[in-house]
Design an enzyme around this catalytic site. Structure first.
Site, PDB file in Angstrom:
ATOM      1  CG  ASP A 299      31.483 -63.638   9.918  1.00 22.58           C
ATOM      2  OD1 ASP A 299      32.691 -63.894  10.061  1.00 22.58           O
ATOM      3  OD2 ASP A 299      30.973 -62.543  10.223  1.00 22.58           O
TER       4      ASP A 299
ATOM      5  CB  SER B  44      32.861 -57.292  13.080  1.00 23.04           C
ATOM      6  OG  SER B  44      33.537 -57.233  11.854  1.00 23.04           O
TER       7      SER B  44
ATOM      8  CG  HIS C 130      34.664 -62.230  12.641  1.00 25.01           C
ATOM      9  ND1 HIS C 130      33.634 -62.020  11.737  1.00 25.01           N
ATOM     10  CD2 HIS C 130      35.086 -61.005  13.018  1.00 25.01           C
ATOM     11  CE1 HIS C 130      33.445 -60.718  11.583  1.00 25.01           C
ATOM     12  NE2 HIS C 130      34.313 -60.075  12.346  1.00 25.01           N
TER      13      HIS C 130
END
Length: 891
Positions: free
Chosen positions: A170, A378, A212
């Site tokens: 990521d 996600s 994230h």
């Protein structure tokens, strides 16, 4: 695989469908069901069908009841071993839940019936204690995603294996997050030059945007059941953090995702989670994924958030599990892509009444601390990756295709829901079901068993208990010399009548295979046994000042005993000796003790050793802890529910890497006092929930007259300095430092580190306990604030006998630099003109000394310390008017 735990009774009830009942009449019992049993002397002639059901017309016991009550079914649930009691036991099913008392009374009047009782409701046992797992705000369920997939049911079967590694490829993964740091197996930044093994986000830019990957990591496998934060579906599985976006790149893009995939594949990943992608296709990327798949690594990726059917890569590539998103009600999330390329769905959208998204770990700071809710495919992807980790924990030999097939074949059918009918066959196999997936993971059993003792006399009956793993459903025992000689039961009682040495064999089977364990010469039967030694202690850890009682439970009537300890630093007390049957001892020195007992009877000696049986806690002078190992050497850390204490990098004093960090917790209610007016009494007597501790139960100062405690201290506060408190307790009583200060608070958030010193000479020639204690309100970084922190480093307890006469607050010493490397500078005041200078190590040894004659107050003197080893030292200055002592760090 060892370590498998699971309740068969709970499994039977769940697969019988009891978990689908909505309990309305009694929370502890199943609505609409009763057991009743015919008396043992009653001839039961009710015909039972092959599936153990009973046709109601063939059950005269229900005559008169069927017309009056809503009787739905009758069956005989238990046929185990053709036990006559169980063959007389029936289960009655009825639909009028409120009729239960009347039906019980009516059946109870039948003279042939022995008892009538409710059917207990079996709940899944496991429920983690993570703070935010159990958090509620209004009607919101902040844990909805784990509830939907029945995570707790899955955890009852497996809590995951740390040897299974889930790679989060990521933008970045914050490996220092409090809920991730213990879960990180490896981390790497593929955008940086070789040698950077840190996947942390940069300190600049949007912390939320850089969160994230950290959010994905927590969903896959946050540290679970650790009191703080959230729970990750993968539980004990570990993480590989791979940073694929450069520090100066856009955190919303993945600059080197396929390089990250390759690095993860080459560095131990079992599952690779990819929460990113686009619509562009690449043959090279497909070839990379083909190669990784051929390595036996599960690839899983997000389907995309554009609410379209277009292919989204890498999720649409061959050999990649494509995951779409569903909400708490199992409907497709409004944003989620769908189409023929989708393999599975997983929670990634909204709770019905609660949070918009899934709560997990982040790099940014919110009202939860470093936790926030995000939504998207996600999120559904790493969550599903956590399930991959659980499946592989049960059977690491599964191929990626087998893992995918398990997830698909056990998925919940969401197409029957009205809101999903327009997406027929475009949401893959359905929504993942963690419990069903791990329950149906092929896992060959591993045979194992135990007995209370394998050394017996003729005529003795002993119990064999099955400990096999892998959910066997068939058992085959062979007992050479035993009665019975064979058995198909899970647990067996066996009698041995003849002297000899005998083998025991157990074969276990399930739908996926079998395993055989033969224990040769396992059972010894003798008429002249030596003692079979068994013993225990009344504690599994102790303090050197406490009495520990040992109990001999040896078999076969021993008449004499010899107790031995390694190391041999024990004292037998209360009239006991090494030859007592049940001795009592105190441990004279800290350490971990091995215990051996030799027991003797007329037939000979028996001996047993338990290695590292008793850890004894304590501190010997001289003692120091700079926490540079990343943990506390001798201080036991603990905290109440709204506080925290640990060793971390932020707590380090200048020149150090690690220190001791006290802070408040994530919940703030019930603090007594305000940011500027909390009193010491409120801090220590009322705000108990906010206390943190670093304690040792015994400091051995026997034979030592002069004892000094010194430590480096720094404090910060959130909105007021009365939210950050620190003190020292000796034997549970608060003590003041040499300047008379008992309670420590910060003045500003920029307060420098300072050394505080406590004269503990009143406790010389004794043993005493020491506690460093905090009372702090807000967690570090809570809601974007500084937090209420107490930082402690370089704790030292020293024997200062003969070196320290007294402490005078009017005298002082200035040293720099501290830490020092080659030259130490110092300047003093209030000591007089004649000064004796000594530098001592923590063992009290003088490593440097000199005398200053006609010293002029304020002059700067120098000491060459280039020859000294790194560590903590004491600068002791004795003048003709006063004495001062200061702790130094040499680097």
């Amino acid at each position: 695989m060892r370590g498998f735990t699971f309740s068969l009774l709970i499994l039977v009830f769940l697969t019988s469908g009891l978990s689908t009942f909505a309990q309305t009449y009694n929370k502890d019992y199943v609505d609409g069901k009763l057991y009743f049993k015919f008396k043992d002397n009653v001839q039961v002639t009710i015909p039972v069908n092959p599936d153990r059901s009973v046709d109601l017309d063939n059950a005269p016991v229900l005559d008169g009841l069927r017309e009056q009550y809503s009787i739905a079914a009758l069956w005989r649930p238990f046929d185990l071993n053709n036990d006559p009691k169980l063959l007389r036991t029936f289960e009655l099913v009825f639909t009028g839940f409120d009729e239960i008392e009347e039906i019980m009374a009516a059946l109870g009047q039948n003279p042939d019936i022995e008892f009538v009782e409710r059917v207990p409701l079996m709940f899944i046992d496991y429920h983690p204690n993570d703070e935010l797992y159990n958090y509620s705000m209004g009607s919101g369920n902040w844990n909805w995603h784990l509830d939907v997939v029945n995570a707790e049911g899955a955890w009852d079967i497996t809590m995951g294996d740390p040897d299974i590694h889930i790679a989060i490829v990521d933008n970045a993964v914050w490996i220092d997050h409090e809920d991730l740091e213990d879960q990180i197996f490896l981390s790497w930044d593929v955008t940086a030059p070789p040698g950077n093994n840190n996947s942390n986000p940069p300190s600049t830019g949007s912390a939320e945007a850089w969160s994230h990957g950290t959010h994905c990591a927590g969903l896959a496998s946050a540290h679970t059941d650790n009191v703080i934060g959230v729970a990750g579906l993968g539980f004990n599985t570990t993480l590989i953090g791979v940073k694929c976006t450069s520090d100066n790149g856009n955190p919303s893009t993945i600059g080197n995702g396929y390089g990250g995939i390759q690095w993860a594949a080459n560095n131990g990943a079992d599952v690779i989670s990819m929460s990113w992608g686009g619509q562009g296709y690449s043959t090279a990327h497909q070839n990379i994924l083909n190669s990784v798949h051929d390595m036996g690594i599960v690839l899983i990726a997000s389907a995309g958030n554009d609410n379209v059917t277009s292919n989204h890569y890498p999720s649409a590539y061959n050999h990649v599990i494509s995951v779409a998103s569903t909400d708490e009600d199992d409907l497709k999330s409004w944003f989620s892509n769908y189409g023929n390329s989708i393999d599975l769905c997983a929670p990634g959208g909204d709770g019905i009444q609660g949070p918009s998204g899934l709560l997990s770990t982040v790099f940014s700071t919110t009202s939860f601390g470093h936790y926030d809710t995000f939504f998207g495919t996600s999120m559904s992807t790493p969550f599903a990756a956590g399930l991959c980790g659980l499946i592989l924990s049960l059977n690491p030999g599964l191929s990626p295709d087998e893992v995918e097939n398990i997830m698909k074949s056990t998925s919940f059918d969401i197409y029957t829901l009205p809101g999903n009918q327009q997406y027929l066959n475009q949401l893959g196999a359905g929504r993942i079901d963690a419990y069903e997936a791990v329950l149906n993971t092929p896992f060959e059993p591993v045979a194992d068993f135990t007995t209370p003792v394998p050394y017996i006399m003729p005529g003795t009956t002993i119990d064999f208990t099955d400990l096999s793993e892998g959910v066997p459903n068939a058992w085959s025992w062979q007992f050479t010399g035993g009665d019975p000689a064979t058995s198909g039961d899970q647990d067996v009682s066996v009698t041995y009548n003849t002297e000899g040495v005998y083998d025991v064999s157990l074969t276990v089977s399930n739908d996926w295979g079998s395993d055989n364990l033969v224990m040769e010469d396992y059972i010894t039967v003798t008429a002249t046994p030596v003692p079979w030694v068994l013993f225990s202690a009344d504690t599994n850890q102790t303090c050197v000042s406490d009495v520990v009682a040992f109990t001999d439970a040896s078999l076969y009537d021993p008449t004499s005993w010899l107790w031995e300890f390694d190391p041999n630093h024990v004292t037998f007390v209360n009239g006991t000796t090494p030859h007592s049957q049940h001795p009592e001892v105190t441990f004279d020195m800290p350490g971990t003790y091995t215990v051996t007992l030799t027991a003797t009877n007329a037939n000979g000696n028996g001996i047993k050793t338990i290695h590292d049986m008793i850890p004894a806690e304590g501190i010997e002078l001289n003692f120091s802890d700079d926490f540079e190992s990343g943990e506390s050497a001798s201080l036991v850390l603990s905290n109440n529910e709204r506080a925290g204490v640990n060793v971390d990098e932020r707590a380090a004093s200048p020149g150090s890497q690690f220190g001791l960090h006290f802070e408040g917790g994530g919940q703030t209610g019930n603090w007594s006092g305000g940011p500027f007016d909390t009193t010491p009494e409120e801090a220590w007597e009322e705000n108990v929930l906010f206390h943190g501790f670093a304690k040792n139960c015994h400091v051995d100062a026997n034979g030592v007259e002069g004892v000094t405690l010194s430590l480096d201290l720094r404090q910060t506060y959130s909105v007021g300095n009365m939210y950050s408190w620190f003190r020292v307790l000796i034997n549970g009583a608060q003590v003041a430092d040499v300047n008379g200060v008992q309670n420590f608070n910060p003045e500003t958030n920029e307060d420098p580190w300072k050394t505080i010193t406590f004269d503990l000479s009143p406790y010389g020639n004794s043993g005493f306990s020491i506690t460093l204690q905090s009372s702090c309100y807000l967690a570090d970084g809570f809601g974007g604030l500084e937090g209420d922190n107490v930082f402690v480093d370089n704790v030292m307890i020293s024997n200062t006998t003969g070196t320290v006469d007294s402490f005078h607050s009017s005298a002082g010493v200035l040293t720099y630099p501290n830490p020092a490397r080659d030259i130490l500078h110092f300047s003093v005041n209030g000591l007089g003109r004649e000064i004796q200078v000594q530098l001592l190590n923590v063992q009290g040894q003088v490593v440097y000394h000199t005398n200053l004659a006609e010293y002029i107050e304020g002059n700067v003197e120098q000491i060459n310390i280039s020859h000294l080893k790194k560590g903590v030292y004491i600068l002791h200055l004795r003048g003709n008017e006063s004495v001062v002592t200061k702790k130094l760090v040499v680097r």
